[in-house]
Design a protein around this motif. Structure first.
Motif, PDB file in Angstrom:
ATOM      1  N   UNK A 123       0.840  -1.191   0.000  1.00  0.00           N
ATOM      2  CA  UNK A 123       0.000   0.000   0.000  1.00  0.00           C
ATOM      3  C   UNK A 123       0.869   1.233   0.000  1.00  0.00           C
ATOM      4  N   UNK A 124       0.371   2.310  -0.605  1.00  0.00           N
ATOM      5  CA  UNK A 124       1.166   3.538  -0.649  1.00  0.00           C
ATOM      6  C   UNK A 124       0.276   4.744  -0.902  1.00  0.00           C
ATOM      7  N   UNK A 125       0.819   5.925  -0.606  1.00  0.00           N
ATOM      8  CA  UNK A 125       0.170   7.186  -0.952  1.00  0.00           C
ATOM      9  C   UNK A 125       0.305   7.424  -2.452  1.00  0.00           C
ATOM     10  N   UNK A 126      -0.742   7.940  -3.067  1.00  0.00           N
ATOM     11  CA  UNK A 126      -0.723   8.206  -4.503  1.00  0.00           C
ATOM     12  C   UNK A 126      -1.416   9.530  -4.788  1.00  0.00           C
ATOM     13  N   UNK A 127      -0.910  10.253  -5.775  1.00  0.00           N
ATOM     14  CA  UNK A 127      -1.581  11.448  -6.274  1.00  0.00           C
ATOM     15  C   UNK A 127      -2.030  11.154  -7.696  1.00  0.00           C
ATOM     16  N   UNK A 128      -3.327  11.186  -7.911  1.00  0.00           N
ATOM     17  CA  UNK A 128      -3.900  10.784  -9.190  1.00  0.00           C
ATOM     18  C   UNK A 128      -4.595  11.957  -9.850  1.00  0.00           C
ATOM     19  N   UNK A 129      -4.349  12.121 -11.157  1.00  0.00           N
ATOM     20  CA  UNK A 129      -5.088  13.095 -11.946  1.00  0.00           C
ATOM     21  C   UNK A 129      -6.254  12.389 -12.619  1.00  0.00           C
ATOM     22  N   UNK A 130      -7.424  12.995 -12.591  1.00  0.00           N
ATOM     23  CA  UNK A 130      -8.591  12.311 -13.146  1.00  0.00           C
ATOM     24  C   UNK A 130      -9.581  13.310 -13.750  1.00  0.00           C
ATOM     25  N   UNK A 131     -10.407  12.765 -14.619  1.00  0.00           N
ATOM     26  CA  UNK A 131     -11.529  13.523 -15.150  1.00  0.00           C
ATOM     27  C   UNK A 131     -12.789  12.708 -14.909  1.00  0.00           C
ATOM     28  N   UNK A 132     -13.912  13.388 -14.799  1.00  0.00           N
ATOM     29  CA  UNK A 132     -15.202  12.739 -14.563  1.00  0.00           C
ATOM     30  C   UNK A 132     -16.084  13.046 -15.762  1.00  0.00           C
ATOM     31  N   UNK A 133     -16.067  12.190 -16.782  1.00  0.00           N
ATOM     32  CA  UNK A 133     -16.787  12.493 -18.018  1.00  0.00           C
ATOM     33  C   UNK A 133     -18.308  12.469 -17.875  1.00  0.00           C
ATOM     34  N   UNK A 134     -18.817  11.724 -16.891  1.00  0.00           N
ATOM     35  CA  UNK A 134     -20.266  11.627 -16.691  1.00  0.00           C
ATOM     36  C   UNK A 134     -20.608  11.881 -15.227  1.00  0.00           C
ATOM     37  N   UNK A 154     -16.333  19.681 -19.118  1.00  0.00           N
ATOM     38  CA  UNK A 154     -14.902  19.718 -18.856  1.00  0.00           C
ATOM     39  C   UNK A 154     -14.649  19.825 -17.357  1.00  0.00           C
ATOM     40  N   UNK A 155     -13.758  18.995 -16.830  1.00  0.00           N
ATOM     41  CA  UNK A 155     -13.340  19.108 -15.436  1.00  0.00           C
ATOM     42  C   UNK A 155     -11.981  18.449 -15.254  1.00  0.00           C
ATOM     43  N   UNK A 156     -11.210  18.972 -14.333  1.00  0.00           N
ATOM     44  CA  UNK A 156      -9.902  18.420 -13.976  1.00  0.00           C
ATOM     45  C   UNK A 156      -9.879  18.249 -12.469  1.00  0.00           C
ATOM     46  N   UNK A 157      -9.530  17.053 -12.008  1.00  0.00           N
ATOM     47  CA  UNK A 157      -9.548  16.754 -10.582  1.00  0.00           C
ATOM     48  C   UNK A 157      -8.246  16.082 -10.156  1.00  0.00           C
ATOM     49  N   UNK A 158      -7.877  16.311  -8.901  1.00  0.00           N
ATOM     50  CA  UNK A 158      -6.705  15.684  -8.318  1.00  0.00           C
ATOM     51  C   UNK A 158      -7.151  14.928  -7.074  1.00  0.00           C
ATOM     52  N   UNK A 159      -6.647  13.714  -6.934  1.00  0.00           N
ATOM     53  CA  UNK A 159      -7.085  12.854  -5.841  1.00  0.00           C
ATOM     54  C   UNK A 159      -5.904  12.372  -5.016  1.00  0.00           C
ATOM     55  N   UNK A 160      -5.636  13.011  -3.872  1.00  0.00           N
ATOM     56  CA  UNK A 160      -4.666  12.427  -2.933  1.00  0.00           C
ATOM     57  C   UNK A 160      -5.341  11.253  -2.249  1.00  0.00           C
ATOM     58  N   UNK A 161      -4.736  10.078  -2.312  1.00  0.00           N
ATOM     59  CA  UNK A 161      -5.454   8.881  -1.906  1.00  0.00           C
ATOM     60  C   UNK A 161      -4.500   7.808  -1.408  1.00  0.00           C
ATOM     61  N   UNK A 162      -5.080   6.697  -0.958  1.00  0.00           N
ATOM     62  CA  UNK A 162      -4.304   5.534  -0.557  1.00  0.00           C
ATOM     63  C   UNK A 162      -4.602   4.407  -1.526  1.00  0.00           C
ATOM     64  N   UNK A 186      -7.835   1.969  -5.323  1.00  0.00           N
ATOM     65  CA  UNK A 186      -7.478   3.284  -4.779  1.00  0.00           C
ATOM     66  C   UNK A 186      -8.716   3.951  -4.202  1.00  0.00           C
ATOM     67  N   UNK A 187      -8.560   4.555  -3.038  1.00  0.00           N
ATOM     68  CA  UNK A 187      -9.680   5.285  -2.442  1.00  0.00           C
ATOM     69  C   UNK A 187      -9.154   6.536  -1.756  1.00  0.00           C
ATOM     70  N   UNK A 188      -9.924   7.598  -1.809  1.00  0.00           N
ATOM     71  CA  UNK A 188      -9.487   8.850  -1.198  1.00  0.00           C
ATOM     72  C   UNK A 188     -10.399  10.001  -1.555  1.00  0.00           C
ATOM     73  N   UNK A 189      -9.912  11.199  -1.309  1.00  0.00           N
ATOM     74  CA  UNK A 189     -10.679  12.394  -1.621  1.00  0.00           C
ATOM     75  C   UNK A 189     -10.357  12.903  -3.003  1.00  0.00           C
ATOM     76  N   UNK A 190     -11.122  13.913  -3.445  1.00  0.00           N
ATOM     77  CA  UNK A 190     -10.805  14.564  -4.716  1.00  0.00           C
ATOM     78  C   UNK A 190     -11.113  16.050  -4.614  1.00  0.00           C
ATOM     79  N   UNK A 191     -10.306  16.825  -5.316  1.00  0.00           N
ATOM     80  CA  UNK A 191     -10.488  18.268  -5.445  1.00  0.00           C
ATOM     81  C   UNK A 191     -10.351  18.610  -6.914  1.00  0.00           C
ATOM     82  N   UNK A 192     -11.177  19.502  -7.419  1.00  0.00           N
ATOM     83  CA  UNK A 192     -11.082  19.798  -8.840  1.00  0.00           C
ATOM     84  C   UNK A 192     -11.764  21.084  -9.235  1.00  0.00           C
TER      85      UNK A 192
END
Length: 266
Positions: A123-134, A154-162, A186-192
């Motif tokens: 397990x590790x900390x991860x920073x993920x870039x994501x989009x939510x198309x729907x 259009x949206x751009x989100x970043x998810x600091x997660x585990x 992966x599970x965590x929060x998102x900001x975008x």
């Protein structure tokens, strides 16, 4: 609502605290060690060991395999050996008493070890870039003007997660061009940030004119990943920034969405 915000803020912090360099090396793996027998009547050898039970260790990248440190030697069972031709001992320079994975060389008499996948999890900390198309939004009011709807935009989100990872390594086999295949949860929060259309006659009554406005998003997500690509579920709350927010009927109301991600930090 307040509790949801607190959880979203705490998730990334918990992930960072839980981050660990150690990997769980799984039962049944084959690992190898070079034995320098110079000064004896024996040839130099490579010994194959089979892991009897899962144990924690550290894995470091090498050119052709992984090097393993903090090995639980009592948990290893010798299962095979191969003699090294005297002309080839140079390839094992500085490898004495080092455990490593995936031995593919040909040894004296043409002997080769069987090529098995080396499997581990961590397990590790991860920073993920994501989009939510729907995004799926519930109805507002009597559902006549603003019924349940599916929204694209259009949206751009970043998810600091585990992230929980299950990995399989084999330098002699490639999947999608990689010798390492990684499955993850992966599970965590998102900001975008994103944008939405404010319409006087539907979702923003009282606004003077239709407009496109920027939004700030916060929420949570869970992803199922294969190597660096992930797809999963997200939920969140959108806030129109500026004066238009007080007219928008979806302001700070929960939505559910499908998300697609790409790793930013390995």
């Amino acid at each position: 609502m307040k509790n949801v915000k607190i959880i979203i803020v705490l998730l990334p912090l918990l992930a960072m605290v839980s981050c660990c360099e150690e990997k769980i090396i799984l039962k049944g793996n084959k690992i190898y060690r070079y034995m320098n027998n110079q000064g004896t009547s024996k040839r130099d050898q490579v010994i194959e060991y089979t892991v009897q039970n899962d144990f924690k260790g550290k894995i470091n990248d090498k050119n052709e395999n992984y090097k393993i440190s903090d090995v639980d030697e009592l948990n290893l069972k010798p299962t095979d050996t191969a003699d090294i031709d005297g002309n080839n001992t140079g390839s094992f320079l500085n490898m004495e008493n080092i455990y490593y994975t995936s031995e593919s060389k040909a040894f004296k008499g043409g002997k080769k070890f069987e090529s098995d996948n080396f499997r581990f999890r961590y397990g590790k900390f991860a920073l993920t870039g994501m989009t939510i198309p729907l995004k799926f939004r519930g109805g507002v009011g009597n559902d006549t003007i603003n019924p349940p709807t599916v929204e694209t935009g259009f949206n751009v989100n970043f998810a600091p997660a585990y992230r929980l990872n299950w990995s399989s390594y084999n330098p002699s086999k490639k999947f999608l061009g990689n010798t390492l295949t990684n499955y993850s949860l992966t599970f965590g929060g998102l900001l975008g940030v994103g944008s939405t259309d404010l319409k006087v006659k539907s979702n923003a009554p009282g606004l003077l004119s239709d407009r496109k406005s920027s939004t700030l998003t916060y929420g949570g997500m869970v992803l199922f990943g294969l190597n660096s690509i992930g797809i999963g579920y997200a939920f969140g709350f959108d806030n129109v920034m500026g004066e238009g927010g007080k007219y928008w009927v979806y302001q700070n109301k929960i939505w559910h969405g499908i998300t697609v991600s790409v790793d930013l930090i390995k």
